[in-house]
Every structure is written in structure tokens, then in C-alpha cells.
Design an enzyme around this catalytic site. Sequence first.
Site, PDB file in Angstrom:
ATOM      1  N   GLU A  31      33.239  42.832  41.906  1.00 35.83           N
ATOM      2  CA  GLU A  31      34.127  43.013  40.743  1.00 35.83           C
ATOM      3  C   GLU A  31      33.319  42.531  39.549  1.00 35.83           C
ATOM      4  O   GLU A  31      33.127  41.325  39.370  1.00 35.83           O
ATOM      5  CB  GLU A  31      35.391  42.159  40.901  1.00 35.83           C
ATOM      6  N   CYS A  69      37.511  40.443  31.998  1.00 36.70           N
ATOM      7  CA  CYS A  69      36.760  41.657  32.330  1.00 36.70           C
ATOM      8  C   CYS A  69      37.503  42.917  31.924  1.00 36.70           C
ATOM      9  O   CYS A  69      36.906  43.944  31.659  1.00 36.70           O
ATOM     10  CB  CYS A  69      36.486  41.680  33.826  1.00 36.70           C
TER      11      CYS A  69
HETATM   12  P1  NAD Z   1      28.542  35.008  35.959  1.00 38.84           P
HETATM   13  O1  NAD Z   1      28.071  36.232  36.633  1.00 38.84           O
HETATM   14  O2  NAD Z   1      27.583  34.264  35.120  1.00 38.84           O
HETATM   15  O3  NAD Z   1      29.113  33.971  37.008  1.00 38.84           O
HETATM   16  C1  NAD Z   1      30.055  34.315  38.005  1.00 38.84           C
HETATM   17  C2  NAD Z   1      29.827  33.441  39.208  1.00 38.84           C
HETATM   18  O4  NAD Z   1      28.529  33.713  39.720  1.00 38.84           O
HETATM   19  C3  NAD Z   1      29.869  31.951  38.924  1.00 38.84           C
HETATM   20  O5  NAD Z   1      30.425  31.310  40.045  1.00 38.84           O
HETATM   21  C4  NAD Z   1      28.412  31.589  38.783  1.00 38.84           C
HETATM   22  O6  NAD Z   1      28.157  30.250  39.091  1.00 38.84           O
HETATM   23  C5  NAD Z   1      27.798  32.503  39.836  1.00 38.84           C
HETATM   24  N1  NAD Z   1      26.375  32.799  39.639  1.00 38.84           N
HETATM   25  C6  NAD Z   1      25.652  32.785  38.505  1.00 38.84           C
HETATM   26  N2  NAD Z   1      24.379  33.144  38.759  1.00 38.84           N
HETATM   27  C7  NAD Z   1      24.300  33.389  40.085  1.00 38.84           C
HETATM   28  C8  NAD Z   1      23.263  33.812  40.959  1.00 38.84           C
HETATM   29  N3  NAD Z   1      22.026  34.065  40.522  1.00 38.84           N
HETATM   30  N4  NAD Z   1      23.555  33.983  42.267  1.00 38.84           N
HETATM   31  C9  NAD Z   1      24.805  33.765  42.728  1.00 38.84           C
HETATM   32  N5  NAD Z   1      25.828  33.356  41.953  1.00 38.84           N
HETATM   33  C10 NAD Z   1      25.583  33.169  40.649  1.00 38.84           C
HETATM   34  O7  NAD Z   1      29.817  35.454  35.122  1.00 38.84           O
HETATM   35  P2  NAD Z   1      30.781  34.538  34.275  1.00 38.84           P
HETATM   36  O8  NAD Z   1      30.149  34.305  32.959  1.00 38.84           O
HETATM   37  O9  NAD Z   1      31.255  33.365  35.033  1.00 38.84           O
HETATM   38  O10 NAD Z   1      32.029  35.524  34.147  1.00 38.84           O
HETATM   39  C11 NAD Z   1      32.024  36.526  33.238  1.00 38.84           C
HETATM   40  C12 NAD Z   1      31.695  37.872  33.840  1.00 38.84           C
HETATM   41  O11 NAD Z   1      32.530  38.115  34.963  1.00 38.84           O
HETATM   42  C13 NAD Z   1      32.009  38.968  32.855  1.00 38.84           C
HETATM   43  O12 NAD Z   1      31.006  39.946  32.919  1.00 38.84           O
HETATM   44  C14 NAD Z   1      33.331  39.510  33.352  1.00 38.84           C
HETATM   45  O13 NAD Z   1      33.577  40.826  32.978  1.00 38.84           O
HETATM   46  C15 NAD Z   1      33.169  39.374  34.830  1.00 38.84           C
HETATM   47  N6  NAD Z   1      34.477  39.359  35.492  1.00 38.84           N
HETATM   48  C16 NAD Z   1      34.829  40.440  36.238  1.00 38.84           C
HETATM   49  C17 NAD Z   1      36.081  40.485  36.849  1.00 38.84           C
HETATM   50  C18 NAD Z   1      36.485  41.680  37.669  1.00 38.84           C
HETATM   51  O14 NAD Z   1      37.445  41.559  38.437  1.00 38.84           O
HETATM   52  N7  NAD Z   1      35.816  42.808  37.577  1.00 38.84           N
HETATM   53  C19 NAD Z   1      36.969  39.420  36.714  1.00 38.84           C
HETATM   54  C20 NAD Z   1      36.579  38.325  35.950  1.00 38.84           C
HETATM   55  C21 NAD Z   1      35.312  38.311  35.360  1.00 38.84           C
END
Ligand code: NAD
Length: 504
Positions: free
Chosen positions: A270, A304
Amino acid sequence: MTILTDTLGTEPADRVALRDHTVAVGLYLGGAWRPVAEGPTFEVVNPSTGQVIARVADGSAADALAALDAAAAAQEAWRDVPPRERANLFHAAHRILLDRADAIVETMTLESGKPLAEARGEFQLSADFFLWYAEQIAHLHGTYAEGSRGGYRIVTTHQPVGPSLLITPWNFPLLMIARKAGAALGAGCTVVVKSAKETPLTCALFVEVLHDAGFPPGVVNLVHTTHSAEVSAAVMADARLRKVSFTGSTGVGSTLLKQAAPGIVNASMELGGDGPFVVLDDADVELAARQAIVCKFRNAGQACVAANRIIVHEAVADEFTRRFVELTRALTVGDGFAPGVDVGPIISAKQRDGVARLVAALGEIDSELLTGGSPVEGEGFFFEPTVFKVNDRDNDVCNQELFAPIATIYTVGSTAEAVRVANDTSYGLAAYVFTQNLSRAIAVSERLDSGMVGINRGIMADPAAAFGGVKSSGLGREGGHDAIYEFLEPKYLAITVDESTGLE
Ligand code: NAD
């Protein structure tokens, strides 16, 4: 284990006191909270004040592998728990969740900054998702068919994929874990949850609910960490892991897919979105403006599915823009605990600086700043709700997920142009269309390249709906009838049948 309550003194403690409740701050491995003194910790900050509210265990790759050990050891027994018994555990957890509503809601507001009313809405939706899966567990069915040329029968059953890694973001700290864990555990998979470092406390409260409901040791494991990349890479490389379910940015999703490739690990993603919000010339403009406000500024734009580009037909553009700006100016920004607050803070100082850079970049192209545009002075990481009218679409800053309280309004001359502009993005999560003509609404919705379309509404998450995106917005769906099958593998049994037996 000695339960100490952290007063944020010098000694690490196993629980932190927040308002009227306490939260466990250790890692949860194999059915027990590991004492915090055994390892390093990191700080959790309230974005409304900038104050440290907790110190949480900072898990390592070795800790995550210990969590996977526990999940792998518990997998076989968990898969064999009969559906009714598993559903009963879910119902017990749902009751405990409701009993702890206030503590969970307040924790969400403390660590994510979202206004209490939004936190309550998220809590209710999360509880509903969990209940949805509870109700589904005892109703999972396969299929039965005759072999194409006779002589055997085709029975399709489903089996849990296996130990799963669930990685959640900070913007919906309860909804994301409830939606993922509900599907995974309901399907009979054991899980390692990796919380977001900004909001580990809500995740901990959720996991504590499952513990108190009686979920067996090892079925659920929780790792907090500031070393996400390292921790996930270690778990992803372990052959015992069979599934990753991730919500977050497209960049990290793509990295995880690469890590999933060598071991062919099943993946649900997602990811980010670009929320085109289309207002056609026959729209109810007042409704569109009000829905655009909720869709854009909920969670301070950090969603998102937020309206990212508001695409308005020129016939109603002036009227819509005037009303939208009026409503934006009426929004109250502040600490989520203060009464009447509509928009909370940005999650961190770093992220707020990023919002200021985006505003500067939008100011440099052919655009008009209609309201807002500055950080709010004082404590916390607040930013004014901001609206731009943008005339120049062909610019990089117009082709990215804003993820901020910044609305951008684009004007188009026809429905066909609105659809073209809406689809001119690599994303495809949520789109919105406002028109009073039902046939037109359906025709336009069918042409929008997105996983979901809100017709005359700006909010659409629902447990009964399949939530997810196409293109760079993801793979798979959460919620709805099919979501649990993301954690189940179909298995086909070919059964030889001698059709004359018993009929002599
Ligand atoms: P992010 O990708 O930076 O982080 C999300 C999660 O991934 C966190 O738990 C983070 O610690 C982890 N993470 C970061 N780097 C990683 C790596 N290299 N390997 C594994 N895990 C890692 O995103 P964010 O800033 O926390 O959230 C915002 C993003 O999430 C936006 O792009 C938003 O659109 C998206 N989002 C999507 C949905 C959906 O359902 N499609 C819902 C909420 C948020």
C-alpha cells in the site's frame, strides 16, 4: 518482570505513563515484553509540543530475527487453531480494544498530533476493521468442481501463507496495524510487526490488547526500531519469512519488492498516492468544496488518499476556489487536545522543513498563493493550511505526492482534459469525481487509473471495501471480502473419483 513507570528520569523503564494510562515500551517477543534495560532506546516526540514523551526499546536486526524465530515456532500451532476458536480470540480482543478506547485515542493524539476527533474516527474504523476480520474467519470457503474430462474432482482450499512481516507508517498508527494484523492473524499467519519510529506507542497498546485477549505466545511479535532498513533487510532475507505487507512510501515499497525477489516472498504493497480530485462543471460546488477540505486537510494533509491535485472545470473554478479558500481560512490549527482544533502538526521538524521547501518550489513556478504558506511560530511543528492556484502543470513539483497541508488547484476546459490530467501521474491510489450526473460519474470513474474512486465524497475507507492502488501505488488490497486471501494461498486437491462406485 518488574514493571517500572518511566517518569523520563535517567533510568530506562518498562512502561511509560501518559495522561491516565501507561504503555509498555519494550519489544514484544514470543509472548513477553522484553525488559527495556537490556538494550538501547530512542525517544518519541509529541509533534504538537516538541517534547519527549517516551523512550522506547530500539530493536536491532538480531532482535527482529528473534521475533521471526518466535513467529516461525508458533506458525504450525496457530494455523491449526479451529476457525471458531480463532474468531473467539478476535472477539475478545475487540471487546478489550473498545474498553481501552480513551487510552488508545489519547496516545494517537500525543504521538502523531492528530486532533482528538480524528483519532476517535481512526479508532472506530480500526475497531470495525478488526471486527470485520473476526466475522470473516469462520466463513472462509473453498470451491468444488468436476475435472474437465471427468474422473476426478477439483477441491480448492486455502492455507496460511506463513510467517509475515507487517511494516506500518506513522500517519494512521492504529488503522494500519489493525487492518494488516486483522487479515494476517485471521488467515492463520503469525506476524512480526515493525512499528513506525514516530508512533510506536499506539502499536504497543494494540499488541497489548492481543496479549490480554489470549493470543498465544509467538503469534504476534512487535519490534520498534530506528534502523528500519537493516532490520527489514535481515528479516526479508530469512527463508522462514513467507509474506511482507507494507504500507508507506513507493520508494521503500520498491526496495522491499527487490528484497522479496530472491526468495519469492509474497508481497502486498500500500504505497503513495496522488489523489486527483476532479470537480466537473455540473458539480454541487458547495459539497465539492467541503469534501475537498476534509480530503485535503485531514491529518494535516499527511494521508496517502489526500486530495493532491484539485482539478476543476473552468465553468466552476472561480466559485469553487473562492469557497475552498474561505473554508481553508476558517480551519483552526493547533494541539490536537485543544477544543475546536481542525488541523494538527506536521509529524516532525524535518518534515515541516520539507513542507516549507515545497511551498517555496510552488511559489517559483507560474502559480498564485491564495492563503497560508508559512510555518506557525511557537512550539511544535505546525504549518498553515495553504492553497495555491497553479497554472503550470508541466513541472516536477506538480508531479509529486505533497503529503502536506498544501492544496493545489488546476483549471481545465473539459471533462476529457480533466481525466487526462488526473491520469497524468505514476500513482493510482484514490481519485475523486464531483458531478450531479450519475452516468457521467460512472463513465469518468471507469476511465480514472486508480484503485478507488470517491464519487461526490472525499472519504471512503471502510472495512467492507477493498482498499488499494494500481501503478506505483501498490499491489494487493486491504479490507473487503478478498483482503484475508492476501494472507492465504489457494491449494488445489485433485481427487480421483470412480463415477460407477456405489451405483452398481
Ligand atoms: P516510509 O516509507 O518512510 O515509512 C513507512 C514505514 O517503512 C515505516 O515503518 C518506516 O520505518 C519503514 N521504513 C523506512 N525505510 C525502510 C526500509 N529501507 N526498509 C524497510 N522499512 C523501512 O513512509 P512514511 O513517511 O512513514 O509514510 C508516508 C508514505 O506512506 C506516503 O507515501 C503515503 O502515501 C504512504 N501511505 C500509504 C498508505 C496506503 O494505504 N496506500 C497509507 C498510509 C501511508
